[in-house]
Write a protein that holds these residues in place. Structure first.
Motif, PDB file in Angstrom:
ATOM      1  N   SER A   1       0.791  -0.883   0.125  1.00 11.19           N
ATOM      2  CA  SER A   1       0.095   0.163   0.229  1.00 11.19           C
ATOM      3  C   SER A   1       0.827   1.011   0.067  1.00 11.19           C
ATOM      4  N   GLY A   2       1.668   1.319   0.116  1.00 10.07           N
ATOM      5  CA  GLY A   2       3.085   2.175   0.518  1.00 10.07           C
ATOM      6  C   GLY A   2       2.553   2.933   1.917  1.00 10.07           C
ATOM      7  N   ARG A   3       2.173   2.868   2.588  1.00 11.29           N
ATOM      8  CA  ARG A   3       1.885   3.034   4.172  1.00 11.29           C
ATOM      9  C   ARG A   3       1.493   2.203   4.594  1.00 11.29           C
ATOM     10  N   PRO A   4       1.759   2.583   6.295  1.00 12.39           N
ATOM     11  CA  PRO A   4       1.636   1.677   7.779  1.00 12.39           C
ATOM     12  C   PRO A   4       0.563   0.943   7.684  1.00 12.39           C
ATOM     13  N   PRO A   5       0.149   0.050   8.057  1.00 17.68           N
ATOM     14  CA  PRO A   5      -1.820  -0.503   8.205  1.00 17.68           C
ATOM     15  C   PRO A   5      -1.881   0.197   9.263  1.00 17.68           C
TER      16      PRO A   5
ATOM     17  N   ALA B   1      -7.926  -2.612  -4.474  1.00 17.84           N
ATOM     18  CA  ALA B   1      -8.883  -4.123  -5.732  1.00 17.84           C
ATOM     19  C   ALA B   1      -7.779  -4.589  -6.280  1.00 17.84           C
ATOM     20  N   SER B   2      -6.886  -3.338  -6.849  1.00 16.52           N
ATOM     21  CA  SER B   2      -5.225  -4.316  -7.598  1.00 16.52           C
ATOM     22  C   SER B   2      -4.766  -4.974  -6.770  1.00 16.52           C
ATOM     23  N   VAL B   3      -4.423  -5.259  -5.926  1.00 13.90           N
ATOM     24  CA  VAL B   3      -4.011  -6.658  -5.362  1.00 13.90           C
ATOM     25  C   VAL B   3      -4.559  -7.219  -5.316  1.00 13.90           C
ATOM     26  N   PRO B   4      -3.780  -8.555  -5.904  1.00 10.25           N
ATOM     27  CA  PRO B   4      -5.027 -10.306  -6.082  1.00 10.25           C
ATOM     28  C   PRO B   4      -5.329  -9.780  -4.573  1.00 10.25           C
ATOM     29  N   LYS B   5      -6.554 -11.028  -4.518  1.00 14.08           N
ATOM     30  CA  LYS B   5      -7.494 -11.157  -3.228  1.00 14.08           C
ATOM     31  C   LYS B   5      -6.743 -12.445  -2.858  1.00 14.08           C
TER      32      LYS B   5
END
Length: 223
Positions: A13-17, A40-44
């Motif tokens: 994501s480019g950011r901390p959780p 959503a672009s990250v594989p499920k």
């Protein structure tokens, strides 16, 4: 495991959780499990893997770092399977309209179908539970079987359908009906051939008898 999940989340994501304006806000977000869902672009499968590693209750996470690593390795294999599936589906996308029209060049269509089927089989060899590849392979085989049936080759169509565990009932019935019609036609042809052979034989025998009878009648005339 939780820390590794946090690192993976930040990579994706480019950011901390659990971002916050200060340490207390970040800790509070971590305690409640509040975080922005991954795009959503990250594989499920990868999103689910990351979410599991970041669950609040330790018992809900992966048991160990080893299990987490195994899950990541599995995803990498699955990603390769997905890639092969996508490539095979691109071939099928261009081939399907040709087969449906029934006007395609048969050798070319068979060659392209072979590429598609090989790619999907390889994808399933890497990951047998790849549902997308399973469905695509079934669709491709049934499409090719229908094409061969339309060309008057029910035997070839049946051999293709035999590769499937559960082929289309409607298509299977069409193939079996065509095979029965073909078998009846072959029997009629053989019967006609035998009849023709018998007729020719009878004609030859009559000619022989005529020659013999003529010879006997001609001998007295000669003497």
């Amino acid at each position: 495991v939780y820390l590794l999940g946090g690192i993976l989340y930040e990579i994706l994501s480019g950011r901390p959780p659990h971002p916050g304006r200060n340490l207390l806000e970040s800790l509070g977000a971590a305690l409640t499990g509040n975080r922005v869902p991954l795009d959503a672009s990250v594989p499920k499968e990868l999103r689910e893997l990351c979410d599991k590693a970041l669950r609040i209750e330790p018992s809900d996470r992966y048991v160990s770092v080893h299990d987490f690593r195994e899950a990541l390795t599995g995803f990498q294999l699955h990603a390769q399977s997905h890639q092969m599936t996508e490539e095979a589906c691109r071939i099928w996308k261009s081939l399907a309209p040709v087969l449906e029209s029934g006007k395609g060049n048969a050798p070319e269509a068979q060659a392209r179908f072979g590429e598609c089927r090989f790619g999907l089989r390889q994808a399933l060899k890497i990951w047998h539970a790849n549902e997308t590849a399973q469905e695509a392979l079934k669709r491709a085989i049934e499409g090719m079987a229908a094409f061969e049936l339309g060309r008057g080759l029910p035997d070839v169509a049946k051999n293709l359908l035999d590769e499937l565990v559960s082929p289309s009932d409607a298509l299977k019935k069409q193939v079996m009906a065509a095979l029965e019609s073909k078998a009846l036609a072959e029997k009629d042809y053989q019967r006609l051939r035998e009849q023709t052979r018998m007729d020719v034989g009878a004609h030859d025998r009559l000619m022989f008898l005529w020659v013999i009878s003529f010879a006997y009648t001609a001998v007295p005339l000669a003497t």
